[in-house]
Design a protein around this motif. Structure first.
Motif, PDB file in Angstrom:
ATOM      1  N   ASP A 217       0.815  -1.216   0.000  1.00  0.00           N
ATOM      2  CA  ASP A 217       0.000   0.000   0.000  1.00  0.00           C
ATOM      3  C   ASP A 217       0.847   1.263   0.000  1.00  0.00           C
ATOM      4  N   LEU A 218       2.017   1.193   0.646  1.00  0.00           N
ATOM      5  CA  LEU A 218       2.938   2.324   0.703  1.00  0.00           C
ATOM      6  C   LEU A 218       4.357   1.799   0.566  1.00  0.00           C
ATOM      7  N   ILE A 219       5.240   2.613  -0.011  1.00  0.00           N
ATOM      8  CA  ILE A 219       6.665   2.318  -0.033  1.00  0.00           C
ATOM      9  C   ILE A 219       7.367   3.462   0.692  1.00  0.00           C
ATOM     10  N   ILE A 220       8.203   3.114   1.667  1.00  0.00           N
ATOM     11  CA  ILE A 220       8.889   4.128   2.463  1.00  0.00           C
ATOM     12  C   ILE A 220      10.387   4.052   2.202  1.00  0.00           C
ATOM     13  N   ILE A 221      10.987   5.206   1.944  1.00  0.00           N
ATOM     14  CA  ILE A 221      12.428   5.288   1.704  1.00  0.00           C
ATOM     15  C   ILE A 221      13.126   5.697   2.982  1.00  0.00           C
ATOM     16  N   TYR A 222      14.010   4.840   3.477  1.00  0.00           N
ATOM     17  CA  TYR A 222      14.804   5.137   4.666  1.00  0.00           C
ATOM     18  C   TYR A 222      16.282   5.186   4.282  1.00  0.00           C
ATOM     19  N   ASN A 223      17.040   6.016   4.985  1.00  0.00           N
ATOM     20  CA  ASN A 223      18.491   5.942   4.785  1.00  0.00           C
ATOM     21  C   ASN A 223      19.018   4.583   5.235  1.00  0.00           C
TER      22      ASN A 223
ATOM     23  N   VAL B  34       8.688   3.208  -9.572  1.00  0.00           N
ATOM     24  CA  VAL B  34       7.393   2.917  -8.965  1.00  0.00           C
ATOM     25  C   VAL B  34       6.300   3.571  -9.806  1.00  0.00           C
ATOM     26  N   GLU B  35       5.361   2.772 -10.238  1.00  0.00           N
ATOM     27  CA  GLU B  35       4.342   3.258 -11.158  1.00  0.00           C
ATOM     28  C   GLU B  35       3.160   3.926 -10.466  1.00  0.00           C
ATOM     29  N   GLU B  36       2.738   3.364  -9.322  1.00  0.00           N
ATOM     30  CA  GLU B  36       1.449   3.807  -8.812  1.00  0.00           C
ATOM     31  C   GLU B  36       1.336   3.893  -7.290  1.00  0.00           C
ATOM     32  N   VAL B  37       2.134   3.153  -6.551  1.00  0.00           N
ATOM     33  CA  VAL B  37       2.040   3.149  -5.080  1.00  0.00           C
ATOM     34  C   VAL B  37       2.633   4.443  -4.506  1.00  0.00           C
ATOM     35  N   PRO B  38       1.968   5.079  -3.538  1.00  0.00           N
ATOM     36  CA  PRO B  38       2.524   6.278  -2.917  1.00  0.00           C
ATOM     37  C   PRO B  38       3.886   6.004  -2.281  1.00  0.00           C
ATOM     38  N   VAL B  39       4.835   6.900  -2.508  1.00  0.00           N
ATOM     39  CA  VAL B  39       6.189   6.761  -1.967  1.00  0.00           C
ATOM     40  C   VAL B  39       6.394   7.814  -0.877  1.00  0.00           C
ATOM     41  N   ILE B  40       6.861   7.347   0.281  1.00  0.00           N
ATOM     42  CA  ILE B  40       7.035   8.181   1.463  1.00  0.00           C
ATOM     43  C   ILE B  40       8.531   8.379   1.730  1.00  0.00           C
TER      44      ILE B  40
ATOM     45  N   GLY C  24       8.436  14.693  -5.549  1.00  0.00           N
ATOM     46  CA  GLY C  24       7.379  13.772  -5.944  1.00  0.00           C
ATOM     47  C   GLY C  24       7.000  12.766  -4.879  1.00  0.00           C
ATOM     48  N   PHE C  25       7.549  12.922  -3.675  1.00  0.00           N
ATOM     49  CA  PHE C  25       7.115  12.082  -2.565  1.00  0.00           C
ATOM     50  C   PHE C  25       5.696  12.491  -2.157  1.00  0.00           C
ATOM     51  N   SER C  26       4.917  11.499  -1.701  1.00  0.00           N
ATOM     52  CA  SER C  26       3.541  11.766  -1.283  1.00  0.00           C
ATOM     53  C   SER C  26       3.405  11.973   0.217  1.00  0.00           C
ATOM     54  N   GLY C  27       4.479  11.772   0.948  1.00  0.00           N
ATOM     55  CA  GLY C  27       4.407  11.946   2.383  1.00  0.00           C
ATOM     56  C   GLY C  27       5.763  11.778   3.024  1.00  0.00           C
ATOM     57  N   VAL C  28       5.773  11.852   4.352  1.00  0.00           N
ATOM     58  CA  VAL C  28       7.027  11.737   5.103  1.00  0.00           C
ATOM     59  C   VAL C  28       6.860  10.790   6.287  1.00  0.00           C
ATOM     60  N   ASN C  29       7.998  10.266   6.718  1.00  0.00           N
ATOM     61  CA  ASN C  29       8.104   9.417   7.894  1.00  0.00           C
ATOM     62  C   ASN C  29       9.268   9.931   8.737  1.00  0.00           C
ATOM     63  N   ASN C  30       9.155   9.867  10.054  1.00  0.00           N
ATOM     64  CA  ASN C  30      10.211  10.371  10.932  1.00  0.00           C
ATOM     65  C   ASN C  30      11.303   9.317  11.141  1.00  0.00           C
ATOM     66  N   PHE C  31      12.153   9.192  10.146  1.00  0.00           N
ATOM     67  CA  PHE C  31      13.302   8.297  10.301  1.00  0.00           C
ATOM     68  C   PHE C  31      14.516   8.929   9.648  1.00  0.00           C
ATOM     69  N   PRO C  32      15.677   8.847  10.333  1.00  0.00           N
ATOM     70  CA  PRO C  32      15.949   8.240  11.633  1.00  0.00           C
ATOM     71  C   PRO C  32      15.113   8.879  12.755  1.00  0.00           C
ATOM     72  N   THR C  33      14.702   8.041  13.697  1.00  0.00           N
ATOM     73  CA  THR C  33      13.897   8.541  14.812  1.00  0.00           C
ATOM     74  C   THR C  33      14.609   8.343  16.136  1.00  0.00           C
ATOM     75  N   HIS C  34      14.542   9.361  16.987  1.00  0.00           N
ATOM     76  CA  HIS C  34      15.133   9.258  18.310  1.00  0.00           C
ATOM     77  C   HIS C  34      14.173   8.622  19.308  1.00  0.00           C
ATOM     78  N   SER C  35      12.979   8.237  18.824  1.00  0.00           N
ATOM     79  CA  SER C  35      12.025   7.567  19.718  1.00  0.00           C
ATOM     80  C   SER C  35      12.556   6.226  20.201  1.00  0.00           C
ATOM     81  N   ILE C  36      13.447   5.606  19.416  1.00  0.00           N
ATOM     82  CA  ILE C  36      13.957   4.288  19.802  1.00  0.00           C
ATOM     83  C   ILE C  36      15.320   4.373  20.492  1.00  0.00           C
ATOM     84  N   VAL C  37      15.739   5.601  20.823  1.00  0.00           N
ATOM     85  CA  VAL C  37      16.953   5.810  21.621  1.00  0.00           C
ATOM     86  C   VAL C  37      16.521   6.032  23.067  1.00  0.00           C
ATOM     87  N   ASP C  38      17.219   5.390  24.007  1.00  0.00           N
ATOM     88  CA  ASP C  38      16.841   5.581  25.405  1.00  0.00           C
ATOM     89  C   ASP C  38      18.071   5.842  26.271  1.00  0.00           C
ATOM     90  N   GLY C  39      17.859   5.866  27.567  1.00  0.00           N
ATOM     91  CA  GLY C  39      18.968   6.004  28.499  1.00  0.00           C
ATOM     92  C   GLY C  39      19.607   7.384  28.518  1.00  0.00           C
TER      93      GLY C  39
END
Length: 289
Positions: free
Chosen positions: A51-57, A94-100, A123-138
């Motif tokens: 349904d979605l394709i997400i590009i991460y570093n 990618v022909e048709e699926v939204p790319v984030i 031409g991206f259809s959206g964003v994702n918060n990655f890298p994310t500091h939500s998974i860093v702790d301590g």
């Protein structure tokens, strides 16, 4: 509406992406979002019906044979890498699926509004918060927060993106983070329960049990829904790796789908290449007459 210049595909508006995901749910199907680190991965993930394709570093590191956690380290410019993968590898095939686009929201060197304009123009259809500091702790998480490079900057970035009519799908690790993201207009919240297990570079001991993943996912979903019941909720990471694992999560939580990066891209390559190479290596030469 389709791309006005080509008649198909990206970019989509925020509402168009939401409508596509709602249609998936209305058909009683799980939403599947897939991370892609290369063009060929994205091309065949689309053929598989994601349904979605997400590009991460991290996709670049993952497909180079390294753990996805490399994407959180100072091994390059996360925002530049995601844009490069999108421009030269994924968006052209990618022909048709939204790319984030994965966006490192706490990058202090960027005017985030300006970077998001470039993401949208690409031409991206959206964003994702990655890298994310939500998974860093301590202690290190505390240092990030005190020095202005914490999760709050990711929340700020998502709020900007939402106002720019970009679809926003976000990682959170706690109920409080879910509330913060919901308050600034996140369209989809992913309950991140840790680094994916399995494969050649997955974690073994540094993860949670399935029961813990279920509890954490439910708590995150409940917190987000208190703010906005129209958010899409998905699961990711930890022991949630195979389709059978996702089935357990869908049956045991309020999640409406799954986000797979290592689970789809890396695992698919590791097993298929190993098995195919072994098949070739099992060939023998004909006996001499």
């Amino acid at each position: 509406m389709p791309n006005p210049w080509t008649g198909k595909g990206n970019p989509y508006t925020k509402q168009e992406v939401r409508d596509r995901l709602q249609l998936t749910i209305d058909q009683q199907k799980a939403i599947i979002a897939a991370g892609a680190g290369t063009g060929i991965s994205a091309k065949f993930i689309e053929k598989g019906g994601a349904d979605l394709i997400i590009i991460y570093n991290s996709g670049r590191f993952r497909m180079a044979g390294h753990g996805s956690t490399a994407g959180l380290m100072a091994y390059g410019d996360a925002n530049a890498v995601a844009m490069e993968i999108g421009e030269f590898e994924v968006l052209p095939v990618v022909e048709e699926v939204p790319v984030i686009c994965g966006v490192h929201g706490s990058d202090p060197r960027r005017r985030m509004w300006h970077h998001l304009l470039k993401v949208k123009e690409m031409g991206f259809s959206g964003v994702n918060n990655f890298p994310t500091h939500s998974i860093v702790d301590g202690h290190f998480r505390a240092v990030l927060e005190e020095t202005g490079m914490g999760f709050a900057k990711e929340v700020e970035m998502i709020g900007l993106a939402s106002r720019m009519d970009l679809f926003t799908i976000v990682y959170v690790a706690t109920p409080e983070e879910a509330r913060q993201m919901a308050e600034v207009g996140a369209d989809a919240i992913i309950a991140h329960v840790g680094t994916t297990v399995g494969g050649s570079i997955g974690v073994v001991g540094a993860t949670c049990s399935m029961d813990e993943a279920i509890e954490r996912t439910n708590n995150i979903i409940a917190a987000g829904r208190e703010v906005n019941s129209d958010i899409f909720f998905l699961a990711h990471g930890g022991p949630i790796n195979t389709p059978d694992d996702v089935r357990v999560i869908l049956d045991s939580t309020g999640a409406q789908g799954f986000v797979g990066a290592s689970s789809l891209e890396r695992m698919g390559v590791e097993k298929s290449l190993t098995d195919l190479t072994r098949q070739f290596k099992s060939l023998t030469l004909p006996s001499n007459p």
